[in-house]
Structures are given as C-alpha cells and as structure tokens.
Write a protein that holds these residues in place. Sequence first.
Motif, PDB file in Angstrom:
ATOM      1  N   UNK A 405       0.850  -1.189   0.000  1.00 33.02           N
ATOM      2  CA  UNK A 405       0.000   0.000   0.000  1.00 33.02           C
ATOM      3  C   UNK A 405       0.882   1.234   0.000  1.00 33.02           C
ATOM      4  N   UNK A 406       0.543   2.195  -0.841  1.00 38.21           N
ATOM      5  CA  UNK A 406       1.276   3.447  -0.919  1.00 38.21           C
ATOM      6  C   UNK A 406       0.678   4.456   0.039  1.00 38.21           C
ATOM      7  N   UNK A 407       1.434   5.489   0.398  1.00 42.70           N
ATOM      8  CA  UNK A 407       0.879   6.509   1.297  1.00 42.70           C
ATOM      9  C   UNK A 407      -0.259   7.262   0.632  1.00 42.70           C
ATOM     10  N   UNK A 408      -1.151   7.771   1.456  1.00 45.69           N
ATOM     11  CA  UNK A 408      -2.305   8.504   0.935  1.00 45.69           C
ATOM     12  C   UNK A 408      -3.579   8.005   1.576  1.00 45.69           C
ATOM     13  N   UNK A 409      -4.458   8.907   1.930  1.00 46.51           N
ATOM     14  CA  UNK A 409      -5.641   8.554   2.698  1.00 46.51           C
ATOM     15  C   UNK A 409      -6.538   7.524   2.053  1.00 46.51           C
ATOM     16  N   UNK A 410      -6.760   7.630   0.750  1.00 46.44           N
ATOM     17  CA  UNK A 410      -7.686   6.725   0.075  1.00 46.44           C
ATOM     18  C   UNK A 410      -6.975   5.777  -0.897  1.00 46.44           C
ATOM     19  N   UNK A 411      -5.694   5.577  -0.700  1.00 43.57           N
ATOM     20  CA  UNK A 411      -4.937   4.676  -1.557  1.00 43.57           C
ATOM     21  C   UNK A 411      -5.413   3.239  -1.357  1.00 43.57           C
ATOM     22  N   UNK A 412      -5.646   2.546  -2.440  1.00 43.87           N
ATOM     23  CA  UNK A 412      -6.064   1.151  -2.358  1.00 43.87           C
ATOM     24  C   UNK A 412      -4.841   0.228  -2.369  1.00 43.87           C
ATOM     25  N   UNK A 413      -4.862  -0.833  -1.564  1.00 45.53           N
ATOM     26  CA  UNK A 413      -3.743  -1.779  -1.571  1.00 45.53           C
ATOM     27  C   UNK A 413      -3.723  -2.585  -2.858  1.00 45.53           C
TER      28      UNK A 413
END
Length: 444
Positions: A405-413
């Motif tokens: 998973x990348x950083x960011x509030x709504x980032x999807x794995x």
Amino acid sequence: MTFSRPLAIALALALAGPVAVSAPQAQAAPLKLELTQGVIEPMPYALPGFIAGNAAAAKPAADITQVIADDLSGTGLFRQIPASAFISKVTSFDAPIQYADWKAINAQALITGAVSVQGDKVVVKFRLFDVFSGQPLGEGLQFAGPLSSWRRMGHKVADAVYSRITGEGGYFDSRVVYVQETGPKAQRQMRIGMMDYDGANNTYLTDNKSIVLAPRFSKDGRSIIYVSYVSGFPHIYLMDLATLQSRRLDDTSGTMTFAPRFSPDGSRAVYSLETGGNTDLYVMDLSTGTSTRLTNSPSIDTAPSFSPDGSKIVFESDRSGEQQIYVMPASGGEAQRISFGAGRYATPVWSPRGDLIAFTKQNDGRFYIGVMKTDGSEERLLTASFLDEGPTWAPNGRVIMFTREAPGGDTLPQLYTVDISGRNLKRVPTDGGASDASWGPLLP
C-alpha cells in the motif's frame, strides 16, 4: 546455484472436466538453469506459435502460446527470443527439428506445440527440446478437455517446461483468494475474490455487505476459511468452493475469533480467540467443532501457521514487549522465540517446502517482506516500502505474494509477487484494490 533434473520424467497432469492425459518418456541430457547470488542470466527459449490443427483452433492456439510465454518470461528466469529472429519455421508438429538453426540464434530450449478443436473440446500437445544437446526432453505431453479450460492448458504446459528445466515444481496452474477493496477508507467495501495466480478468471465468493478478512485455502484447494463481521463481531467461517455455502465454525458469543488457518491435512484449524482483553491460540477439530487452547499468556498471540508436516506452529506474539515470531509444538507447550533483529515481526507463514518462514517486518518507519530459516537464522529482507505485509507462498515455495500500500488517505492496496531471491518484483493485476491473499495449491 544450479538447478538441474535428470530427464526420465513421468508427469501426471490433469485438467478440470473430462480429461485425457498422455505422458511418454525418453532419456536425454538435462538443460541447466544457472542461478547466482548476483545477476541471473535468464535462459533464452524459442516458442513458435502453436500450430492450429483446424480453423476453430486458430485463436485458442495463439492464446495458449501467449499464456505459456507470459508464465515463463514472468518468472524472470527465462527470456523469450522474438519470432523475428527465427531462422527455422515450425509448420508441422511432427517435422524434424533443425537444431543448428535454433542454436544459431542462441535458443537453449525450444517449445513446439499443436492445438485442435472439435466442438467444445480442445486437444493440446507440446514438446520440449534441448537445443545444444540436440535432443528432445521426453516425447511430449498431450492434454484434452473442455475448450473453456484453454488457459489452464497453457499453465499446465508452462508448469511442465518449468519443472523439467529447473527441477522444481511449477506454480502457474494455481489460484489465489484475496480481499477485494473498493471505496474510500472511511467507507471501504470488501469482498472475497478468487483468481488465477496471474489475475485472470477473477470471480467473487462473497458480497460486500460486511467486512471480510483473512481468506485461507485448504491444502486440497476445495475450501477456504475466513473471517466475517456479518454478526457485528469477527468470527470464523468455512466455505465449500464447489457450492459457495458457508458455515460459522465457532459458537462463542461476546468474543472475537480471527486469523484462521488450516492444518496441512485439513482436519483442523488454528486461530486466535480474544476474550477479556487477552488473545490466545486455539485449534479446532473441524469434524467435531471441539477447540483446544494452545497458549495461555498475558499477551496477544496471533497469525498462526502450521509447518508442512503439521508438527509445529509459527506465530506472532508481543509477550516479549513487542511483536516477535515464535515456534511451538502443534499440540501447544513451550514456545521458542526465533526473531531477534531490529524492529517488529508479524504474519509469519511457513514455506510449503518446510525450509523457510516468510514474515512482515516493521523497522524505522518502513515495512518489509522477509524470509528466515525455521530457527530464525539467515534472515533476508526481500522488499521495502511504505507498507508491505501479509506474505503467502506459491505452491513450490519459490515465489511470495504480498500486499503493498502506498501513502495517501484513500490509496487502495495492491498485490505483488517477488522471488525468494528478492528479484522479479511485480504487481498482480486485479480489479480495484486487493489485499490479504492466500495462494492455493496446484489444481488437480
């Protein structure tokens, strides 16, 4: 390191549905695939398009050829020679091989095949040749089955080629269950998906009306065990993949059960149970529903995984003050800590070979996927990122799939794979976000 295999190989390969398989044998000198701790030089191979035996077979022949190429080249161990470099043209499956022409373009292995289609039935046959020794590696294999299984046939051919050249089992004809994730984090929707190892043939096993976690294959691939919040609390369910019928395994109330995993023989499930703020490991007899407590410590014991012979369990625990990896007898008893590096260790999973344990590690704000020997020695970190977690092993114990998973509030794995050498990192294509995968066995 060198992998080799004597070529008196009997392969028993099958496909879904009505299947006919033939596997003649012959003696030949083995191809060798050289692997080093430095740079791997992929083995160059030639794969002329499989010959279509009739008009109806033209597209399946091209599609099957592409699956084989994608499987082999996708390992990072093989390099496909482009057709534009070919000197010889393969126009008949039974035509003699002009070894000098293939040697001239530096092909070490040559794969030829033919496909025919009659109604809803397809027949695929192939041969593998050692170009430099000038000999076939066996007399070939033939598969027959429903046309809908053409992709599996391609995987089966690739598995046979991979196995003959490396001496290891294949892993292409296998499936993965995982959690599909969609929507923003505050309103994340989850459902269990199942797909081929390469992301194809995706289907969904549950709806997205409740949170689901930790789907895990049984060793025979016929069922999965998973966690669902359908009751409002996490509880363990067992699903028969033939019927998609599920039943809840635990009958506890006011408690939470999670992190389930099958025993190697499929007769039991080990899991975590939280009660009164304490989490311990239990094992359940799936035929009777009787559970036995395995740990009893004022700590969080979770993420258990059986050794392939069923004699031991590896798990994570914070009994030392932070998450570390422990191994204990499968019947319970004294647990031995095996992780001693810097940082925290979690989600240990025993390799199907029995020689390694994969794990998640967190240290200095980074997450890693690593492997260590079963006594904790020779730890190696294979990946590093903002968030890598949840390793699962390919059936042959050579490749690991995990969640990134990348950083960011709504980032999807997303799901990734990596070789146990730490090479060949790549993303698995999925529809939307994907996490918490379990790699199943080779299909029967």
